[in-house]
Design an enzyme around this catalytic site. Structure first.
Site, PDB file in Angstrom:
ATOM      1  N   GLY A  18       0.821  -1.208   0.000  1.00 52.76           N
ATOM      2  CA  GLY A  18       0.000   0.000   0.000  1.00 52.76           C
ATOM      3  C   GLY A  18       0.852   1.255   0.000  1.00 52.76           C
ATOM      4  N   ASP A  19       0.186   2.404  -0.177  1.00 54.09           N
ATOM      5  CA  ASP A  19       0.822   3.725  -0.110  1.00 54.09           C
ATOM      6  C   ASP A  19       1.885   3.929  -1.183  1.00 54.09           C
ATOM      7  OD1 ASP A  19      -0.794   4.071   2.118  1.00 54.09           O
ATOM      8  OD2 ASP A  19       0.776   3.474   3.517  1.00 54.09           O
ATOM      9  N   LYS A  22      -0.840   5.517  -5.452  1.00 53.83           N
ATOM     10  CA  LYS A  22      -1.955   5.230  -6.376  1.00 53.83           C
ATOM     11  C   LYS A  22      -2.842   6.468  -6.568  1.00 53.83           C
ATOM     12  CE  LYS A  22      -3.237   1.976  -3.518  1.00 53.83           C
ATOM     13  NZ  LYS A  22      -2.133   1.961  -2.549  1.00 53.83           N
ATOM     14  N   LYS A  24      -2.207   9.669  -6.273  1.00 54.86           N
ATOM     15  CA  LYS A  24      -1.567  10.692  -7.104  1.00 54.86           C
ATOM     16  C   LYS A  24      -1.701  10.352  -8.587  1.00 54.86           C
ATOM     17  CE  LYS A  24       2.459  12.157  -9.163  1.00 54.86           C
ATOM     18  NZ  LYS A  24       3.832  12.573  -9.319  1.00 54.86           N
ATOM     19  N   ALA A  45      -8.117   2.820   3.380  1.00 55.22           N
ATOM     20  CA  ALA A  45      -7.261   3.431   2.360  1.00 55.22           C
ATOM     21  C   ALA A  45      -7.076   4.919   2.641  1.00 55.22           C
ATOM     22  CB  ALA A  45      -7.899   3.252   0.981  1.00 55.22           C
ATOM     23  N   GLY A  46      -5.913   5.433   2.266  1.00 54.00           N
ATOM     24  CA  GLY A  46      -5.673   6.876   2.323  1.00 54.00           C
ATOM     25  C   GLY A  46      -4.898   7.242   1.072  1.00 54.00           C
ATOM     26  N   HIS A  47      -5.553   7.901   0.140  1.00 51.97           N
ATOM     27  CA  HIS A  47      -4.943   8.200  -1.163  1.00 51.97           C
ATOM     28  C   HIS A  47      -4.749   9.710  -1.285  1.00 51.97           C
ATOM     29  CE1 HIS A  47      -6.580   4.168  -2.959  1.00 51.97           C
ATOM     30  NE2 HIS A  47      -5.802   4.000  -1.910  1.00 51.97           N
ATOM     31  N   GLN A 226      -4.944  -0.447  -1.063  1.00 52.68           N
ATOM     32  CA  GLN A 226      -3.922  -1.318  -0.460  1.00 52.68           C
ATOM     33  C   GLN A 226      -2.951  -1.783  -1.563  1.00 52.68           C
ATOM     34  OE1 GLN A 226      -7.484  -2.197   0.634  1.00 52.68           O
ATOM     35  NE2 GLN A 226      -7.049  -0.477   1.962  1.00 52.68           N
TER      36      GLN A 226
HETATM   37  P1  GDP Z   1      -1.622   5.599  -1.981  1.00 46.85           P
HETATM   38  O1  GDP Z   1      -2.273   5.033  -0.772  1.00 46.85           O
HETATM   39  O2  GDP Z   1      -1.012   4.570  -2.853  1.00 46.85           O
HETATM   40  O3  GDP Z   1      -2.515   6.540  -2.751  1.00 46.85           O
HETATM   41  O4  GDP Z   1      -0.399   6.486  -1.436  1.00 46.85           O
HETATM   42  P2  GDP Z   1      -0.432   7.541  -0.211  1.00 46.85           P
HETATM   43  O5  GDP Z   1      -1.128   8.757  -0.654  1.00 46.85           O
HETATM   44  O6  GDP Z   1      -0.901   6.873   1.023  1.00 46.85           O
HETATM   45  O7  GDP Z   1       1.112   7.761   0.015  1.00 46.85           O
HETATM   46  C1  GDP Z   1       1.927   8.229  -1.013  1.00 46.85           C
HETATM   47  C2  GDP Z   1       2.599   9.507  -0.523  1.00 46.85           C
HETATM   48  O8  GDP Z   1       3.668   9.820  -1.386  1.00 46.85           O
HETATM   49  C3  GDP Z   1       1.700  10.712  -0.557  1.00 46.85           C
HETATM   50  O9  GDP Z   1       2.104  11.589   0.451  1.00 46.85           O
HETATM   51  C4  GDP Z   1       1.964  11.317  -1.927  1.00 46.85           C
HETATM   52  O10 GDP Z   1       1.679  12.702  -1.973  1.00 46.85           O
HETATM   53  C5  GDP Z   1       3.425  11.051  -2.068  1.00 46.85           C
HETATM   54  N1  GDP Z   1       3.938  10.828  -3.426  1.00 46.85           N
HETATM   55  C6  GDP Z   1       3.399  10.139  -4.452  1.00 46.85           C
HETATM   56  N2  GDP Z   1       4.269  10.055  -5.483  1.00 46.85           N
HETATM   57  C7  GDP Z   1       5.375  10.702  -5.085  1.00 46.85           C
HETATM   58  C8  GDP Z   1       6.659  10.959  -5.711  1.00 46.85           C
HETATM   59  O11 GDP Z   1       6.937  10.522  -6.807  1.00 46.85           O
HETATM   60  N3  GDP Z   1       7.552  11.652  -4.971  1.00 46.85           N
HETATM   61  C9  GDP Z   1       7.290  12.133  -3.714  1.00 46.85           C
HETATM   62  N4  GDP Z   1       8.227  12.818  -3.081  1.00 46.85           N
HETATM   63  N5  GDP Z   1       6.110  11.925  -3.116  1.00 46.85           N
HETATM   64  C10 GDP Z   1       5.181  11.201  -3.794  1.00 46.85           C
HETATM   65  P1  IMO Z   2      -3.817   2.434   0.772  1.00 47.55           P
HETATM   66  O1  IMO Z   2      -5.001   2.207  -0.148  1.00 47.55           O
HETATM   67  C1  IMO Z   2      -1.119   0.835   3.771  1.00 47.55           C
HETATM   68  C2  IMO Z   2      -2.719  -2.245   6.436  1.00 47.55           C
HETATM   69  C3  IMO Z   2      -2.807  -1.875   7.901  1.00 47.55           C
HETATM   70  C4  IMO Z   2      -2.569  -3.237   8.530  1.00 47.55           C
HETATM   71  C5  IMO Z   2      -3.308  -4.174   7.584  1.00 47.55           C
HETATM   72  C6  IMO Z   2      -4.722  -4.532   8.035  1.00 47.55           C
HETATM   73  O2  IMO Z   2      -3.705   3.812   1.297  1.00 47.55           O
HETATM   74  O3  IMO Z   2      -2.576   1.928   0.125  1.00 47.55           O
HETATM   75  P2  IMO Z   2      -7.013  -3.166   8.031  1.00 47.55           P
HETATM   76  O4  IMO Z   2      -7.380  -1.889   8.693  1.00 47.55           O
HETATM   77  O5  IMO Z   2      -7.164  -3.160   6.558  1.00 47.55           O
HETATM   78  O6  IMO Z   2      -7.675  -4.361   8.665  1.00 47.55           O
HETATM   79  O7  IMO Z   2      -5.426  -3.350   8.357  1.00 47.55           O
HETATM   80  O8  IMO Z   2      -3.381  -3.497   6.334  1.00 47.55           O
HETATM   81  N1  IMO Z   2      -3.405  -1.307   5.500  1.00 47.55           N
HETATM   82  C7  IMO Z   2      -2.754  -0.424   4.731  1.00 47.55           C
HETATM   83  N2  IMO Z   2      -1.441  -0.105   4.669  1.00 47.55           N
HETATM   84  N3  IMO Z   2      -1.995   1.428   2.931  1.00 47.55           N
HETATM   85  C8  IMO Z   2      -3.295   1.080   2.966  1.00 47.55           C
HETATM   86  O9  IMO Z   2      -4.176   1.536   2.042  1.00 47.55           O
HETATM   87  C9  IMO Z   2      -3.741   0.160   3.930  1.00 47.55           C
HETATM   88  N4  IMO Z   2      -4.940  -0.368   4.249  1.00 47.55           N
HETATM   89  C10 IMO Z   2      -4.715  -1.277   5.202  1.00 47.55           C
HETATM   90  O10 IMO Z   2      -1.811  -0.942   8.256  1.00 47.55           O
HETATM   91  O11 IMO Z   2      -1.207  -3.557   8.451  1.00 47.55           O
HETATM   92 MG    MG Z   3      -2.273   5.277   1.315  1.00 43.56          MG
END
Ligand code: GDP
Ligand code: IMO
Ligand code: MG
Length: 425
Positions: A18-19, A22, A24, A45-47, A226
């Protein structure tokens, strides 16, 4: 931006824990798509989307929502917390983004309710069985789905929901196993009925709408939540989430198989929140540096993310699961700041080289990485408009990843802003 020929339907899914970035990328691609759909996960999720310095964090709403021309869909595979959805809609409205008339929510979504959140919290307070969840109630809600006693949005609207039965089941565990206070079934039923009425204007036939859009030849994006390594079946079990995070989950999660072209999103390193093995874990100063430079704190829970070097066995596993040959590689701007970067090219377990990635935390704990080392490439230019403008060492890193992963890096991301993204072609 030049996203090339917009495919009729693309799915963007996470290839790690995850994270990966996606949100962005969905926002960036959504400039050329009329429809963006979520098909699994929930508000765990946190996007993150950053547009001209303004940061939006989406949990349930598809990340295309900032593009006003985009219609957004929440498919039935999403575990839906009605209060969280309404709150998110309101926060966006206050920020000048109005969902009215362009959000479609499936009535078949199973609901996440307060007793699920209570149960998630009670379990996480006990050392045995702790997962490090986001505490959003996702696991208990998905258990109800699998046990075929989930409460669906449409059932509530039809006055046919058996909320009391779901609460009674949770209460047995809350009281019997955790010594926690019982949830109040009548109060929850009344609250859910009220919230469902507020969500009613958005309820729509999601698969029928997507079928019609596809029939008109309009571009559709499917947004995974995720990542493959958190997949309920193929992730690092048991430290996973409770849904399938693969592109193939889009058909049951939406009610239509759109046969998307799949793009997998990977960070140039890996991160993980919650419990579970991280075979390529980085410790010490380098870890602190990446966490700080990459702002590696959870978009949902603000927890510090653990960091590791890029893990090729895991990446190959994720690509194979998604039948995916295209990678979007993010955070090249962050990783390159290190003087030397490592990449894990294989695992050894009990002295043997493993042929495939083990979807088991117990085995992962014992895996020892084999490494290669490459030079860093320093800070990237403020504005990169073409791939060739990236430093040679950065392009060498990308080429090496392509060779090791057996997939093409089609998109590179060099910063959090919408514009800091490039197609290779
Ligand atoms: P997601 O869950 O896959 O949508 O990702 P998140 O938003 O949780 O985490 C990605 C983090 O990286 C966020 O703070 C974005 O703003 C940041 N991000 C995404 N792409 C890039 C990149 O290419 N460079 C940098 N420095 N930050 C990025
Ligand atoms: P995005 O979409 C990162 C992780 C939690 C924990 C496990 C189970 O932003 O990529 P849950 O609450 O789903 O039962 O937790 O999954 N987890 C994530 N880690 N990004 C996420 O979503 C996640 N959603 C769940 O931290 O390890
Ligand atoms: Mg995220």
């Amino acid at each position: 931006m030049s996203p090339g020929k917009a495919a009729a339907c693309r799915a963007l899914v996470g290839l790690q824990w995850g994270d990966e970035g996606k949100g962005k990328l969905i926002d960036w691609l959504a400039a050329e798509a009329r429809h963006v759909a979520r098909f699994q996960g929930g508000h765990n999720a946190g996007h993150t989307v950053v547009v001209e310095g303004r940061k939006f964090v989406l949990h349930l709403l598809p990340s295309g929502v900032i593009n006003e021309g985009c219609r957004c869909y929440i498919g039935q595979g999403v575990a839906l917390d009605l209060a969280a959805l309404l709150e998110e809609i309101e926060i966006l409205r206050q920020g000048g983004v109005d969902c009215a008339g362009r959000l479609a929510v499936s009535p078949h979504c199973a609901l996440v309710m307060p007793h699920h959140v209570q149960l998630d919290a009670a379990r996480e307070q006990q050392a045995a069985g702790k997962i490090g969840t986001t505490l959003r109630g996702i696991g208990p809600a998905q258990e109800d789905r699998a046990a075929r006693c989930a409460v669906r949005l449409g059932d509530v609207l039809a006055g046919a929901a058996r909320i009391e039965a779901s609460v009674a089941k949770a209460n047995c565990q809350l009281a019997g196993l955790h010594g926690a206070p019982a949830a109040d079934a009548a109060a929850i039923a009344a609250e859910i009925a009220k919230l469902a009425e507020q969500v009613k204007p958005y309820v729509a036939d999601v698969p029928a709408e997507l079928e019609a859009a596809a029939g008109r030849g309009e571009a559709i994006l499917l947004e995974g939540a995720q990542g493959a390594l958190l997949d309920i079946e193929q992730g690092s079990y048991p430290f996973v989430t409770s849904s399938s995070c693969l592109a193939s989950g889009s058909a049951p999660g939406l009610g239509i198989d759109l046969r998307p072209e799949v793009i997998g999103v990977a960070k140039a390193y890996v991160t993980r929140v919650g419990m579970g093995a991280l075979p390529t874990r980085i410790e010490g100063k380098e870890a602190e540096f990446l966490v700080e430079q990459g702002a590696e704190f959870g978009a949902t829970t603000s927890r510090r993310r653990d960091v590791g070097w890029l893990d090729i066995p895991a990446l190959r596993h994720a690509l194979r699961l998604n039948a995916c040959g295209s990678i979007a590689l993010t955070k090249l701007d962050v990783l390159g700041l290190l003087e030397r970067v490592k990449v894990c090219v294989a695992y050894r377990l009990d002295g043997e080289r493993l042929a495939s990635w083990p979807p088991s935390d117990r085995m992962l704990q014992r895996c020892e990485p084999e490494w290669i080392e490459l030079p860093g490439w320093g800070a990237l230019p403020d504005k990169v408009e073409a791939y060739d403008e990236l430093p040679a060492a950065c392009r060498d890193y990308v080429a090496k990843i392509e060779e090791l992963a057996g997939a093409r890096v089609e998109i590179v991301s060099c910063g959090p802003e919408r514009g800091a993204t490039l197609w290779r072609t």
